[in-house]
Design a protein around this motif. Structure first.
Motif, short mmCIF file in Angstrom:
data_model
loop_
_atom_site.label_atom_id
_atom_site.label_comp_id
_atom_site.label_asym_id
_atom_site.label_seq_id
_atom_site.Cartn_x
_atom_site.Cartn_y
_atom_site.Cartn_z
N THR A 1 24.37 36.88 67.05
CA THR A 1 24.36 36.60 68.49
C THR A 1 23.65 35.29 68.83
OG1 THR A 1 22.32 37.89 68.75
CG2 THR A 1 24.41 39.06 69.05
N ARG A 2 23.09 34.61 67.83
CA ARG A 2 22.37 33.36 68.11
C ARG A 2 23.30 32.16 68.22
NH1 ARG A 2 18.70 33.56 62.92
NH2 ARG A 2 20.80 34.06 62.16
N VAL A 3 24.54 32.30 67.76
CA VAL A 3 25.48 31.17 67.76
C VAL A 3 26.60 31.42 68.75
CG1 VAL A 3 24.96 30.64 65.35
CG2 VAL A 3 26.88 32.16 65.90
N SER A 4 27.36 30.38 69.06
CA SER A 4 28.45 30.50 70.03
C SER A 4 29.54 31.44 69.50
CB SER A 4 29.07 29.12 70.30
OG SER A 4 30.28 29.25 71.02
N TYR A 5 29.70 32.57 70.19
CA TYR A 5 30.76 33.51 69.81
C TYR A 5 32.13 32.86 69.97
CZ TYR A 5 34.32 37.06 70.31
OH TYR A 5 35.49 37.77 70.18
N SER A 6 32.31 32.09 71.03
CA SER A 6 33.63 31.50 71.30
C SER A 6 34.06 30.57 70.16
CB SER A 6 33.60 30.72 72.62
OG SER A 6 34.91 30.46 73.09
N ALA A 7 33.12 29.80 69.62
CA ALA A 7 33.45 28.91 68.50
C ALA A 7 33.76 29.70 67.24
CB ALA A 7 32.30 27.94 68.24
N THR A 8 32.98 30.75 66.96
CA THR A 8 33.25 31.59 65.79
C THR A 8 34.62 32.26 65.93
OG1 THR A 8 30.89 32.09 65.70
CG2 THR A 8 32.33 33.39 64.29
N HIS A 9 34.90 32.80 67.11
CA HIS A 9 36.19 33.43 67.38
C HIS A 9 37.32 32.45 67.09
CE1 HIS A 9 38.74 36.27 69.89
NE2 HIS A 9 39.52 35.21 69.74
N ALA A 10 37.19 31.23 67.58
CA ALA A 10 38.23 30.23 67.40
C ALA A 10 38.45 29.88 65.93
CB ALA A 10 37.88 28.97 68.19
N LEU A 11 37.36 29.65 65.19
CA LEU A 11 37.49 29.29 63.77
C LEU A 11 38.11 30.41 62.96
CD1 LEU A 11 34.05 27.51 63.18
CD2 LEU A 11 36.31 26.42 63.19
N LEU A 12 37.71 31.66 63.23
CA LEU A 12 38.24 32.78 62.45
C LEU A 12 39.70 33.05 62.82
CD1 LEU A 12 37.84 34.95 60.36
CD2 LEU A 12 36.75 36.39 62.09
N ALA A 13 40.03 33.00 64.11
CA ALA A 13 41.43 33.20 64.52
C ALA A 13 42.31 32.12 63.91
CB ALA A 13 41.54 33.19 66.04
N ALA A 14 41.84 30.88 63.90
CA ALA A 14 42.61 29.79 63.30
C ALA A 14 42.80 30.02 61.80
CB ALA A 14 41.90 28.45 63.54
N LEU B 1 42.83 32.93 60.19
CA LEU B 1 43.77 34.03 59.97
C LEU B 1 45.20 33.54 60.15
CD1 LEU B 1 41.85 36.87 61.86
CD2 LEU B 1 42.04 36.56 59.38
N CYS B 2 45.42 32.69 61.15
CA CYS B 2 46.75 32.10 61.34
C CYS B 2 47.14 31.27 60.11
CB CYS B 2 46.77 31.23 62.59
SG CYS B 2 46.73 32.14 64.14
N ALA B 3 46.19 30.49 59.60
CA ALA B 3 46.47 29.65 58.43
C ALA B 3 46.81 30.49 57.20
CB ALA B 3 45.27 28.75 58.14
N LEU B 4 46.18 31.66 57.05
CA LEU B 4 46.45 32.52 55.90
C LEU B 4 47.82 33.19 55.99
CD1 LEU B 4 43.03 34.37 55.36
CD2 LEU B 4 44.01 32.53 53.97
N VAL B 5 48.20 33.62 57.19
CA VAL B 5 49.43 34.40 57.35
C VAL B 5 50.66 33.52 57.51
CG1 VAL B 5 50.56 36.22 58.69
CG2 VAL B 5 48.08 36.27 58.40
N LEU C 1 52.56 41.60 57.08
CA LEU C 1 52.15 40.36 56.43
C LEU C 1 50.69 40.04 56.73
CD1 LEU C 1 55.26 38.05 57.04
CD2 LEU C 1 54.58 39.17 54.90
N PHE C 2 50.28 40.33 57.96
CA PHE C 2 48.88 40.10 58.36
C PHE C 2 47.95 40.95 57.51
CE2 PHE C 2 45.08 40.33 60.87
CZ PHE C 2 45.02 39.14 61.59
N VAL C 3 48.27 42.24 57.38
CA VAL C 3 47.43 43.15 56.60
C VAL C 3 47.45 42.75 55.12
CG1 VAL C 3 47.12 45.54 55.84
CG2 VAL C 3 47.69 45.04 58.23
N LYS C 4 48.61 42.32 54.63
CA LYS C 4 48.70 41.87 53.23
C LYS C 4 47.78 40.68 52.99
CE LYS C 4 51.98 40.14 49.78
NZ LYS C 4 53.40 39.78 49.50
N SER C 5 47.70 39.78 53.96
CA SER C 5 46.87 38.58 53.81
C SER C 5 45.39 38.86 53.94
CB SER C 5 47.27 37.54 54.87
OG SER C 5 48.61 37.15 54.73
N VAL C 6 45.02 39.74 54.87
CA VAL C 6 43.61 39.95 55.20
C VAL C 6 43.04 41.19 54.53
CG1 VAL C 6 41.98 40.24 57.11
CG2 VAL C 6 44.00 38.82 57.41
N GLY C 7 43.88 42.22 54.36
CA GLY C 7 43.41 43.49 53.82
C GLY C 7 42.91 44.41 54.92
#
Length: 391
Positions: A148-161, A163-167, A307-313
């Motif tokens: 909770t000490r860091v920007s959630y919005s930035a973390t959300h964006a990097l992780l969503a991006a 996941l898109c790159a993986l799938v 495909l999403f589940v295959k990529s991420v587990g």
């Protein structure tokens, strides 16, 4: 000619002309590129030059044969390889730098300096990290969701991006679609970044004013992107429509949208939001969210969800699980099967922290995953750097 270019090549407006690894196929092709006044990012150029000189120095110190030293090609290393191997930058440090850069851009909004160049650098360097270090990148960013000490919005964006790159490759998307998709994931919440951070931390439900911000943020994000010089039509369209639905019940315009890029962006956005803990609710279990995506809205198997589940587990690196042995641990690597990740056991079956994390292969029935766990249930601080260093 016919040699792969070592960096992405752009025009002055930020449009990708030639991707790293692609080749200039003819003199005519070269001439067309020159008409667009091609440029490269200074950071990419500096990193590649540093990689060459560092590699040369290392080969000399290691007494490599002269013919091998002579065969070393300048500008041959990727930025991620240079960072990890030559500069000694760990994966957590690399993501921390990208997180800081993106958080600053998202919070500065219209006043951000060199927004386009900097967000393209985040996209390019992030993509290289996902290519080279997918499991470790998931471990870092999923764990960062719980901080909770860091920007959630930035973390959300990097992780969503990510996941898109993986799938995206499994979904058959071409390079142009994949790039627009990742950039849209990085910037889709630009119009409500500060509110996004606040809403993630507040204990109660959204106010009517906050709900209005949420409904309007796709249009606000698009307006800011255009103001900051973004001209890519697909990038803009994905941001504008990332909350629209195939049946027209989405927002802000109630359009019927059902493109595969749109669906994948929405899937990554929903997944990250669901596994993120809120003060108003705990994180939803990753296994539960994965099953929902796999089944789709019509309660029948969804091909893109599969495909999403295959990529991420079912249990992405960084998430917590209980093993059949009674141990509690953190997932550190995806497995051959979606339900068989590698896990670092942190708490023994008697409920006491282990002195050192112990790697468990959950394909072995003795260590099989018994359940997902919310992050608050494991009372041990995870040292991500040490887990990655131990392999």
């Amino acid at each position: 000619m016919h040699e792969p270019v070592p960096v992405n090549i752009w025009d002055a407006k930020g449009v990708l002309l030639l991707r790293k690894g692609e080749t200039i196929t003819s003199e005519q092709h070269r001439g067309v590129l020159l008409l667009h006044a091609p440029v490269v990012l200074a950071s990419d150029w500096q990193a590649l030059n540093y990689g060459y000189t560092a590699s040369l120095d290392r080969m000399v110190r290691d007494n490599q044969a002269l013919n091998r030293i002579a065969g070393l090609r300048a500008l041959s290393a990727s930025p991620a390889e240079v960072a990890a191997r030559d500069a000694g930058v760990s994966v957590p440090e690399a993501w921390a730098e990208l997180h800081a850069t993106l958080a600053a851009l998202l919070h500065q909004g219209a006043s951000a300096h060199q927004f386009l160049e900097r967000v393209l650098r985040v996209q390019s360097q992030g993509e290289q990290l996902w290519h080279d270090q997918a499991d470790n990148s998931l471990l870092v960013l999923v764990q960062l969701l719980f901080d909770t000490r860091v920007s959630y919005s930035a973390t959300h964006a990097l992780l969503a991006a990510g996941l898109c790159a993986l799938v995206a490759p499994l979904a058959g998307l071409d390079e142009k679609q994949r790039r627009a998709l990742v950039l849209a994931a990085l910037t889709m919440n630009l119009g409500m970044t500060r509110e996004h951070d606040e809403m993630a931390r507040q204990p109660g439900p959204l106010s009517s004013a906050q709900r209005k911000v949420v409904r309007e943020h796709p249009q606000q994000s698009v307006a800011l992107l255009r103001q900051l010089g973004v001209l890519d039509a697909e990038w803009i369209r994905l941001v504008a429509q990332h909350h629209e639905k195939p049946d027209g019940t989405g927002y802000p315009k109630g359009e019927r949208v059902d493109r595969i890029t749109h669906r994948l962006l929405q899937m990554a956005d929903v997944y990250v939001a669901c596994i993120s803990p809120r003060r108003s609710r705990g994180a939803l279990l990753s296994q539960q969210v994965a099953r929902e995506l796999y089944m789709g809205g019509h309660r029948a198997p969804d091909q893109l969800g599969a495909l999403f589940v295959k990529s991420v587990g079912f249990y992405p690196p960084g998430s917590y699980v209980r093993l059949a042995s009674g141990e509690l641990g953190v997932v550190v690597r995806r497995g051959e099967k979606a339900n068989e990740p590698r896990v670092a056991a942190l708490v023994g079956r008697q409920g006491l922290p282990l002195g050192e994390p112990v790697l468990r292969d959950t394909a072995d029935p003795a260590w099989a995953v018994a359940a997902s766990l919310p992050p608050g249930e494991v009372k041990v601080i995870v040292n991500v750097d040490r887990l990655i260093a131990r392999g």
